[in-house]
Design a protein around this motif. Structure first.
Motif, mmCIF file in Angstrom:
data_model
loop_
_atom_site.group_PDB
_atom_site.id
_atom_site.type_symbol
_atom_site.label_atom_id
_atom_site.label_comp_id
_atom_site.label_asym_id
_atom_site.label_seq_id
_atom_site.Cartn_x
_atom_site.Cartn_y
_atom_site.Cartn_z
ATOM 1 N N SER A 198 6.937 -4.089 -14.438
ATOM 2 C CA SER A 198 7.716 -5.178 -13.857
ATOM 3 C C SER A 198 8.711 -4.735 -12.794
ATOM 4 C CB SER A 198 8.475 -5.913 -14.964
ATOM 5 O OG SER A 198 9.328 -5.025 -15.654
ATOM 6 N N SER A 199 8.960 -3.439 -12.707
ATOM 7 C CA SER A 199 9.978 -2.929 -11.792
ATOM 8 C C SER A 199 9.399 -2.580 -10.432
ATOM 9 C CB SER A 199 10.634 -1.680 -12.390
ATOM 10 O OG SER A 199 11.200 -1.972 -13.639
ATOM 11 N N VAL A 200 10.242 -2.640 -9.419
ATOM 12 C CA VAL A 200 9.797 -2.310 -8.068
ATOM 13 C C VAL A 200 9.446 -0.830 -7.971
ATOM 14 C CG1 VAL A 200 11.144 -4.150 -6.993
ATOM 15 C CG2 VAL A 200 12.173 -1.906 -7.304
ATOM 16 N N THR A 201 8.452 -0.539 -7.161
ATOM 17 C CA THR A 201 8.051 0.836 -6.910
ATOM 18 C C THR A 201 7.327 0.908 -5.578
ATOM 19 O OG1 THR A 201 6.697 2.689 -7.663
ATOM 20 C CG2 THR A 201 5.926 0.491 -8.254
ATOM 21 N N ARG A 202 7.502 2.013 -4.871
ATOM 22 C CA ARG A 202 6.852 2.200 -3.580
ATOM 23 C C ARG A 202 5.621 3.100 -3.682
ATOM 24 N NH1 ARG A 202 10.309 4.622 0.740
ATOM 25 N NH2 ARG A 202 8.276 4.828 1.715
ATOM 26 N N TRP A 203 5.323 3.561 -4.888
ATOM 27 C CA TRP A 203 4.236 4.525 -5.050
ATOM 28 C C TRP A 203 2.907 3.857 -5.336
ATOM 29 C CZ3 TRP A 203 6.342 8.340 -2.871
ATOM 30 C CH2 TRP A 203 7.685 8.642 -3.088
ATOM 31 N N GLU A 204 1.901 4.170 -4.531
ATOM 32 C CA GLU A 204 0.580 3.555 -4.700
ATOM 33 C C GLU A 204 0.028 3.771 -6.101
ATOM 34 O OE1 GLU A 204 -1.153 4.320 -0.213
ATOM 35 O OE2 GLU A 204 -2.548 3.922 -1.871
ATOM 36 N N SER A 205 0.304 4.913 -6.675
ATOM 37 C CA SER A 205 -0.236 5.246 -7.995
ATOM 38 C C SER A 205 0.283 4.311 -9.086
ATOM 39 C CB SER A 205 0.094 6.691 -8.352
ATOM 40 O OG SER A 205 1.498 6.876 -8.369
ATOM 41 N N GLU A 206 1.332 3.558 -8.792
ATOM 42 C CA GLU A 206 1.910 2.633 -9.759
ATOM 43 C C GLU A 206 1.314 1.222 -9.646
ATOM 44 O OE1 GLU A 206 4.143 3.544 -12.141
ATOM 45 O OE2 GLU A 206 3.797 5.582 -11.410
ATOM 46 N N TYR A 207 0.317 1.069 -8.801
ATOM 47 C CA TYR A 207 -0.334 -0.230 -8.620
ATOM 48 C C TYR A 207 -1.787 -0.131 -9.084
ATOM 49 C CZ TYR A 207 3.728 -1.650 -5.971
ATOM 50 O OH TYR A 207 5.009 -1.965 -5.598
ATOM 51 N N ASP A 208 -2.169 -1.046 -9.944
ATOM 52 C CA ASP A 208 -3.498 -0.987 -10.548
ATOM 53 C C ASP A 208 -4.534 -1.876 -9.861
ATOM 54 O OD1 ASP A 208 -2.279 -0.653 -13.966
ATOM 55 O OD2 ASP A 208 -2.853 0.860 -12.481
ATOM 56 N N TYR A 209 -4.096 -2.990 -9.285
ATOM 57 C CA TYR A 209 -5.045 -3.965 -8.741
ATOM 58 C C TYR A 209 -4.724 -4.226 -7.276
ATOM 59 C CZ TYR A 209 -5.709 -4.640 -13.717
ATOM 60 O OH TYR A 209 -5.943 -4.438 -15.042
ATOM 61 N N TRP A 210 -5.772 -4.169 -6.451
ATOM 62 C CA TRP A 210 -5.622 -4.278 -5.009
ATOM 63 C C TRP A 210 -6.501 -5.371 -4.440
ATOM 64 C CZ3 TRP A 210 -2.451 -0.964 -2.103
ATOM 65 C CH2 TRP A 210 -1.845 0.061 -2.839
ATOM 66 N N GLY A 211 -5.986 -6.045 -3.416
ATOM 67 C CA GLY A 211 -6.803 -7.000 -2.689
ATOM 68 C C GLY A 211 -7.671 -6.312 -1.650
ATOM 69 N N GLN A 212 -8.458 -7.105 -0.932
ATOM 70 C CA GLN A 212 -9.376 -6.569 0.078
ATOM 71 C C GLN A 212 -8.686 -6.339 1.416
ATOM 72 O OE1 GLN A 212 -12.661 -5.616 -0.471
ATOM 73 N NE2 GLN A 212 -11.889 -5.846 -2.553
ATOM 74 N N GLY A 213 -7.526 -6.913 1.592
ATOM 75 C CA GLY A 213 -6.778 -6.708 2.822
ATOM 76 C C GLY A 213 -6.966 -7.831 3.826
ATOM 77 N N MET B 13 4.989 -6.779 -7.616
ATOM 78 C CA MET B 13 3.946 -6.886 -6.604
ATOM 79 C C MET B 13 4.380 -6.122 -5.368
ATOM 80 S SD MET B 13 1.527 -8.745 -7.944
ATOM 81 C CE MET B 13 0.558 -9.175 -6.491
ATOM 82 N N GLY B 14 3.382 -5.654 -4.625
ATOM 83 C CA GLY B 14 3.710 -4.880 -3.439
ATOM 84 C C GLY B 14 2.778 -5.181 -2.285
ATOM 85 N N TRP B 15 3.271 -4.853 -1.097
ATOM 86 C CA TRP B 15 2.475 -4.918 0.125
ATOM 87 C C TRP B 15 2.408 -3.513 0.721
ATOM 88 C CZ3 TRP B 15 -0.317 -8.984 1.868
ATOM 89 C CH2 TRP B 15 0.009 -10.267 1.397
ATOM 90 N N TYR C 61 -3.310 -5.223 6.031
ATOM 91 C CA TYR C 61 -2.256 -5.356 5.026
ATOM 92 C C TYR C 61 -2.884 -5.671 3.669
ATOM 93 C CZ TYR C 61 1.414 -5.142 8.498
ATOM 94 O OH TYR C 61 2.280 -4.697 9.484
ATOM 95 N N TYR C 62 -2.465 -4.906 2.670
ATOM 96 C CA TYR C 62 -2.992 -5.033 1.323
ATOM 97 C C TYR C 62 -1.902 -5.503 0.361
ATOM 98 C CZ TYR C 62 -6.817 -2.145 3.065
ATOM 99 O OH TYR C 62 -7.878 -1.654 3.786
ATOM 100 N N CYS C 63 -2.295 -6.385 -0.527
ATOM 101 C CA CYS C 63 -1.438 -6.830 -1.625
ATOM 102 C C CYS C 63 -1.885 -6.103 -2.886
ATOM 103 C CB CYS C 63 -1.584 -8.338 -1.774
ATOM 104 S SG CYS C 63 -0.710 -9.053 -3.176
ATOM 105 N N ALA C 64 -0.928 -5.726 -3.717
ATOM 106 C CA ALA C 64 -1.263 -4.999 -4.933
ATOM 107 C C ALA C 64 -0.374 -5.440 -6.085
ATOM 108 C CB ALA C 64 -1.118 -3.496 -4.700
ATOM 109 N N ALA C 65 -0.949 -5.394 -7.274
ATOM 110 C CA ALA C 65 -0.209 -5.735 -8.490
ATOM 111 C C ALA C 65 0.196 -4.451 -9.202
ATOM 112 C CB ALA C 65 -1.063 -6.589 -9.410
ATOM 113 N N GLY C 66 1.479 -4.363 -9.507
ATOM 114 C CA GLY C 66 1.982 -3.164 -10.148
ATOM 115 C C GLY C 66 1.621 -3.051 -11.614
ATOM 116 N N ARG C 67 1.839 -1.881 -12.145
ATOM 117 C CA ARG C 67 1.543 -1.611 -13.548
ATOM 118 C C ARG C 67 2.666 -2.108 -14.461
ATOM 119 N NH1 ARG C 67 0.213 4.172 -13.543
ATOM 120 N NH2 ARG C 67 -1.525 3.346 -12.337
#
Length: 124
Positions: free
Chosen positions: A102-117, A34-36, A94-100
């Motif tokens: 299990s590993s950490v990543t800072r790249w937006e392209s690696e996150y598939d699902y986003w909250g509304q912020g 997961m990422g912020w 601030y947006y929460c996102a679920a990654g594609r």
């Protein structure tokens, strides 16, 4: 599919603290990193923090290291962003996102699902 929903934003004075929460529906939450991210007015969205699927690994942007902490509770399908020593430059949505994966990543392209912020405003 995972649907993140953020909460906890608001108005805080410089030097203050806030804790953002992100509840993510979906049975695969505990398997995903997961990422912020955040987006300030007139700026592009930027990476803030990420956490691996079991929380063993975290990675934070240099601009927030030492001030922000990311954590998660898989039993509650929730990821947190604890923000301390807030500065005016932390003002953003601030947006929460679920990654594609299990590993950490800072790249937006690696996150598939986003909250509304959720809006965070730091007054100086």
């Amino acid at each position: 599919q995972v649907q993140p929903v953020e909460s906890g934003g608001g108005l805080v004075q410089s030097g203050g603290s806030l804790r953002l929460s992100c509840v993510a529906s979906g049975r695969t939450f505990s398997q995903l990193a997961m990422g912020w991210f955040r987006q300030a007015p007139g700026k592009e969205r930027e990476f803030v923090a990420t956490i691996s699927w079991r929380g063993a690994y975290t990675y934070l942007a240099d601009s927030v290291k030492g001030r922000f902490t990311i954590s998660r509770d898989n039993a509650k399908n929730t990821v947190y962003l604890q923000m301390n020593s807030l500065k005016s430059e932390d003002t953003a949505v601030y947006y929460c996102a679920a990654g594609r994966a299990s590993s950490v990543t800072r790249w937006e392209s690696e996150y598939d699902y986003w909250g509304q912020g959720t809006q965070v405003t730091v007054s100086s």
